[in-house]
Scaffold this motif. Structure first.
Motif, PDB file in Angstrom:
ATOM      1  N   LEU A 166      34.434  35.669  44.159  1.00 23.33           N
ATOM      2  CA  LEU A 166      35.096  34.383  43.994  1.00 23.33           C
ATOM      3  C   LEU A 166      36.271  34.469  43.028  1.00 23.33           C
ATOM      4  O   LEU A 166      36.108  34.925  41.881  1.00 23.33           O
ATOM      5  N   PRO A 167      37.454  34.023  43.449  1.00 19.93           N
ATOM      6  CA  PRO A 167      38.583  33.934  42.523  1.00 19.93           C
ATOM      7  C   PRO A 167      38.227  33.023  41.356  1.00 19.93           C
ATOM      8  O   PRO A 167      37.525  32.028  41.501  1.00 19.93           O
ATOM      9  N   GLY A 168      38.707  33.376  40.183  1.00 22.32           N
ATOM     10  CA  GLY A 168      38.382  32.593  38.993  1.00 22.32           C
ATOM     11  C   GLY A 168      37.116  33.084  38.322  1.00 22.32           C
ATOM     12  O   GLY A 168      37.042  33.148  37.098  1.00 22.32           O
ATOM     13  N   ALA A 169      36.111  33.437  39.113  1.00 17.62           N
ATOM     14  CA  ALA A 169      34.903  34.056  38.569  1.00 17.62           C
ATOM     15  C   ALA A 169      35.087  35.562  38.419  1.00 17.62           C
ATOM     16  O   ALA A 169      34.375  36.213  37.654  1.00 17.62           O
ATOM     17  N   HIS A 170      36.035  36.134  39.195  1.00 19.71           N
ATOM     18  CA  HIS A 170      36.430  37.544  39.100  1.00 19.71           C
ATOM     19  C   HIS A 170      35.312  38.503  39.509  1.00 19.71           C
ATOM     20  O   HIS A 170      35.356  39.676  39.136  1.00 19.71           O
ATOM     21  N   GLY A 171      34.321  38.023  40.239  1.00 17.32           N
ATOM     22  CA  GLY A 171      33.238  38.917  40.597  1.00 17.32           C
ATOM     23  C   GLY A 171      32.342  38.332  41.680  1.00 17.32           C
ATOM     24  O   GLY A 171      32.650  37.284  42.273  1.00 17.32           O
ATOM     25  N   THR A 182      52.373  39.600  42.662  1.00 18.08           N
ATOM     26  CA  THR A 182      51.494  40.469  41.879  1.00 18.08           C
ATOM     27  C   THR A 182      52.295  41.312  40.881  1.00 18.08           C
ATOM     28  O   THR A 182      53.515  41.470  40.990  1.00 18.08           O
ATOM     29  N   TYR A 183      51.567  41.861  39.903  1.00 19.30           N
ATOM     30  CA  TYR A 183      52.191  42.737  38.911  1.00 19.30           C
ATOM     31  C   TYR A 183      51.187  43.799  38.472  1.00 19.30           C
ATOM     32  O   TYR A 183      49.972  43.652  38.644  1.00 19.30           O
ATOM     33  N   THR A 184      51.709  44.869  37.899  1.00 16.52           N
ATOM     34  CA  THR A 184      50.913  45.982  37.397  1.00 16.52           C
ATOM     35  C   THR A 184      51.101  46.108  35.886  1.00 16.52           C
ATOM     36  O   THR A 184      51.974  45.454  35.289  1.00 16.52           O
ATOM     37  N   PHE A 185      50.304  46.972  35.270  1.00 17.32           N
ATOM     38  CA  PHE A 185      50.454  47.248  33.843  1.00 17.32           C
ATOM     39  C   PHE A 185      51.853  47.759  33.532  1.00 17.32           C
ATOM     40  O   PHE A 185      52.487  47.324  32.564  1.00 17.32           O
ATOM     41  N   ASP A 186      52.368  48.674  34.346  1.00 16.12           N
ATOM     42  CA  ASP A 186      53.696  49.240  34.093  1.00 16.12           C
ATOM     43  C   ASP A 186      54.781  48.164  34.175  1.00 16.12           C
ATOM     44  O   ASP A 186      55.738  48.178  33.376  1.00 16.12           O
ATOM     45  N   LEU A 233      43.661  42.453  41.234  1.00 20.07           N
ATOM     46  CA  LEU A 233      42.810  41.271  41.383  1.00 20.07           C
ATOM     47  C   LEU A 233      43.071  40.553  42.704  1.00 20.07           C
ATOM     48  O   LEU A 233      42.292  39.683  43.094  1.00 20.07           O
ATOM     49  N   TRP A 234      44.167  40.893  43.383  1.00 24.23           N
ATOM     50  CA  TRP A 234      44.426  40.277  44.685  1.00 24.23           C
ATOM     51  C   TRP A 234      43.572  40.976  45.740  1.00 24.23           C
ATOM     52  O   TRP A 234      43.495  42.205  45.799  1.00 24.23           O
ATOM     53  N   THR A 235      42.930  40.204  46.582  1.00 25.80           N
ATOM     54  CA  THR A 235      42.161  40.752  47.702  1.00 25.80           C
ATOM     55  C   THR A 235      42.490  39.955  48.957  1.00 25.80           C
ATOM     56  O   THR A 235      42.864  38.776  48.867  1.00 25.80           O
ATOM     57  N   MET A 239      36.952  42.612  43.802  1.00 25.96           N
ATOM     58  CA  MET A 239      38.138  42.559  42.957  1.00 25.96           C
ATOM     59  C   MET A 239      38.029  43.608  41.852  1.00 25.96           C
ATOM     60  O   MET A 239      36.926  44.028  41.493  1.00 25.96           O
ATOM     61  N   ARG A 240      39.156  43.991  41.304  1.00 25.76           N
ATOM     62  CA  ARG A 240      39.198  44.926  40.176  1.00 25.76           C
ATOM     63  C   ARG A 240      39.867  44.199  39.012  1.00 25.76           C
ATOM     64  O   ARG A 240      40.904  43.585  39.176  1.00 25.76           O
ATOM     65  N   ASN A 241      39.276  44.323  37.844  1.00 25.17           N
ATOM     66  CA  ASN A 241      39.595  43.415  36.742  1.00 25.17           C
ATOM     67  C   ASN A 241      40.278  44.071  35.551  1.00 25.17           C
ATOM     68  O   ASN A 241      40.161  43.603  34.432  1.00 25.17           O
ATOM     69  N   SER A 242      41.006  45.164  35.777  1.00 25.50           N
ATOM     70  CA  SER A 242      41.553  45.925  34.648  1.00 25.50           C
ATOM     71  C   SER A 242      42.528  45.115  33.801  1.00 25.50           C
ATOM     72  O   SER A 242      42.704  45.404  32.612  1.00 25.50           O
ATOM     73  N   LEU A 243      43.167  44.091  34.375  1.00 26.48           N
ATOM     74  CA  LEU A 243      44.167  43.307  33.638  1.00 26.48           C
ATOM     75  C   LEU A 243      43.663  41.914  33.258  1.00 26.48           C
ATOM     76  O   LEU A 243      44.465  41.014  33.016  1.00 26.48           O
ATOM     77  N   LEU A 244      42.354  41.739  33.158  1.00 27.74           N
ATOM     78  CA  LEU A 244      41.849  40.434  32.729  1.00 27.74           C
ATOM     79  C   LEU A 244      42.272  40.088  31.309  1.00 27.74           C
ATOM     80  O   LEU A 244      42.317  38.915  30.949  1.00 27.74           O
TER      81      LEU A 244
END
Length: 664
Positions: free
Chosen positions: A88-93, A487-491, A350-352, A359-364
């Protein structure tokens, strides 16, 4: 529109006029794996799913669902997989709850089709579509929580919430944006809805005399991102002047009519929130925006972001007891900032494509941490909190971060995996295990970044400039008018910060996110011209803080977190014990009950007096404790007295915090 009738479907399945039913088709054969999604431009679902939800059964807290699902010729006579949303978006999991789906039936005309749940993915349902069948009829119920103390209450006698992913099965294959849905909802007579969805005419829809509300056809992604609140007592307040493009509205719902009454000053603060966000970001990345705010002691507390709306649940006395709703007044700013940070501009991992892809949450720490920072700042700039209250809040955040003993083994970056763990895991020792620390610790890290930019630029630049350059992009609309996430990345984040103020931003973030040790991230507080100190009395913020709405959040425990290392409710129940604290070393744990303090029955004032009396070490605290059927005596020789956090001004340093909180 002719409605889908649940009763008609049921009658069709049981009518004696039909004669002997045809033999059932063979059960569906399970595919080796659940079907993978296709990109929107590769595969679309033909036609429009017609969705009807009957929300009138308040007694049983049921949402009764009917769907008409069109079937393409190529899919007829073959297997079909239907999904119930899991990630679920917003719940991130994986917080979807398919166990609340009940009574599922699938009809092809007058034939009931068997279905089979996937043996490894309980959110996937497999069936075979008979040849020549161009439409399936689905019916089921969503069984909302009925008892307090468990999952959040979303239906009461006075209001309800509908999150569309809970009342929909969708076909595997296409991305969510490529599936079209025409929603229709029936409410109790006299109730009115609030949602970002619009009527076919493009206006906020109202329920008819029979309770039905019709909405325009939308993509599934837009539908799921546009939840609905509805209630007996509602009020819509426009927060923009008439004719403002991309207008914002505050939709209030309450248990009683009097709880909808707000003063002019209170409404002015909510209007100022919108204005200050405009000045921060420079544009609005939505078609329109609706705050959904439930004020209730029964409806469960919530704060959940969406692109063009947000779900918010606070205590019924939000307006009437304004001075005691301090922390709750950062909720709306936080969720509003997500329209820019998280929904419009979104971390790439986080986009799916749909709601059954992890989802992957590295930038939460950006998605939630930066939002936590700007929500805190916008509350102060708009007048939803005073500068004093904002500093008290920041002191509480800094003190909690310092008490997080688990940072010696678990990095902040690793806490971004917390949502991936899903529901059901426990954190009895939350300060040691760590939890979603990327929220408040993220606030501290972004304060550090903001003050660093201000310091290095001589006060000419700030994180406000980053808000406009990175999040102030012009949004692109899809063909159906919905906003395309960017979307955006860390870089890309690092590049944008370097363009604003040259610095080793990659090293700055990697060091703070990945380090372990005992040092709390309080550099931003000191760079702002303040320092964390301890006082013997609670700040007004802490003394008046309350939880979100609902019976489980009404009482605030007595706070001895930074002295004895515990929090205790009025009946002596230990709500929290901090790892390796004096209380921990005395053998105490959450769930135990303090019965007596120094041989007298427990009262909060007696525990406070006992802590103060032992400053000289001559009166160690004796507690009588109940642990299940066992009783024991615990001795705590704490000599530090009462300790409550506060921020203290550092003389001869610039007060950057005052500049950050100042309205634009």
């Amino acid at each position: 529109m002719t409605g889908l009738c649940l009763g008609a479907i049921s009658a069709l399945m049981t009518s004696p006029a039909m004669g002997a039913p045809p033999p059932p088709p063979p059960p569906p054969s399970l595919p080796a794996t659940v079907l993978a999604p296709a990109a929107p431009d590769v595969q679309t679902w033909p036609g429009t799913i017609a969705l009807e939800v009957d929300a009138t059964d308040l007694a049983h807290r049921l949402l009764k669902v009917s769907q008409r699902l069109p079937i393409a010729p190529a899919a007829q006579g073959g297997p079909l997989t239907l999904y119930y949303a899991r990630f679920l978006p917003g719940a991130h999991g994986p917080y979807g709850d398919v166990a609340r789906l009940a009574g599922l039936t699938v009809l092809a005309g007058d034939r009931r089709l068997p279905w089979q749940r996937d043996v490894t993915d309980p959110f996937a349902f497999h069936l075979n579509v008979p040849a020549g069948v161009s439409e399936l009829q689905l019916a089921f119920q969503y069984t909302a929580p009925v008892k307090h103390g468990g999952d959040r209450i979303s239906i009461t006698r006075e209001m309800l919430g509908v999150e569309w992913e809970t009342v929909l099965l969708y076909p595997a294959g296409p991305a969510a944006a490529a599936i079209r849905v025409k929603p229709r909802l029936r409410l109790p007579v006299g109730w009115q809805p609030a949602t970002a969805l619009r009527s076919p005419a493009g206006q906020p829809a109202r329920a008819g005399e029979d309770g039905w509300v019709d909405y325009a056809e939308v993509g599934l992604e837009t539908l799921v991102d546009s939840p609905l609140f509805a209630g007996r007592y509602t009020k819509r307040i426009e927060l923009d002047p008439p004719g403002t493009p991309h207008a914002v509205a505050l939709n209030l719902l309450a248990d009683e009519p009097g709880q909808l009454v707000a003063t002019a000053a209170q409404l002015a603060a909510h209007k100022a929130l919108v204005q200050q966000a405009d000045k921060l970001f420079g544009h609005r990345p939505y078609r329109q925006y609706d705050f959904l705010l439930a004020l209730s002691d029964e409806f469960g507390g919530i704060g959940l972001e969406h692109h063009e709306s947000s779900e918010n649940g606070l205590e019924a006395d939000y307006f009437s007891d304004w001075d005691k709703a301090i922390r709750g007044r950062e909720l709306l700013p936080h969720e509003y900032v997500h329209a820019w940070n998280g929904k419009f501009r979104r971390p790439a991992d986080l986009w799916t494509p749909h709601y059954n892809t992890p989802m992957r949450n590295s930038l939460l720490w950006v998605y939630e941490g930066l939002t936590q920072y700007w929500g805190h700042v916008l509350a102060a700039r708009s007048g939803l909190s005073t500068p004093e209250q904002a500093r008290d809040r920041l002191a509480a955040v800094a003190a909690d971060a310092q008490a997080r003993s688990g940072r010696v083994w678990r990095s902040l970056q690793d806490t971004t995996n917390e949502a991936t763990l899903g529901p059901g895991h426990t954190a009895e020792w939350e300060d040691w295990q760590r939890s979603s620390d990327y929220y408040d610790e993220g606030l501290l890290l972004w304060l550090d970044a903001d003050t660093l930019i201000r310091e290095k630029s001589g006060g000419k630049k700030s994180l406000d400039d980053f808000a406009r350059s990175f999040f102030g992009r012009t949004p692109q609309q899809r063909a159906d008018g919905s906003i395309q996430p960017l979307t955006y990345t860390f870089d890309e984040l690092v590049t944008a910060l370097n363009a604003l103020q040259p610095h080793d931003w990659a090293g700055f973030w990697r060091e703070r996110l990945n380090r372990t040790g005992t040092v709390a991230p309080l550099d931003g507080v000191s760079h702002a011209g303040w320092q964390l100190r301890w006082r013997t009395e609670e700040s007004r913020f802490s003394a008046q803080e309350r939880g979100w709405s609902g019976p489980e959040g009404d009482e605030r425990p007595q706070d001895m977190a930074y002295s004895l290392g515990l929090r205790v409710t009025s009946d002596g129940k230990l709500d929290q014990v901090y790892w390796d604290s004096p209380a921990f070393q005395a053998g105490l744990a959450a769930g135990m009950q303090v019965l007596a303090v120094n041989e007298r029955s427990y009262r909060p004032e007696r525990l406070t007096a006992a802590v103060t009396a032992n400053i000289d070490g001559k009166a160690p605290i004796q507690l009588l404790v109940k642990d299940g059927d066992h009783f024991f005596s615990a001795r705590i020789d704490w000599r530090g007295g009462l300790r409550y956090p506060a921020l203290e001004r550092v003389s001869a340093t610039p007060d950057r915090l005052d500049a950050i909180y100042k309205a634009k």
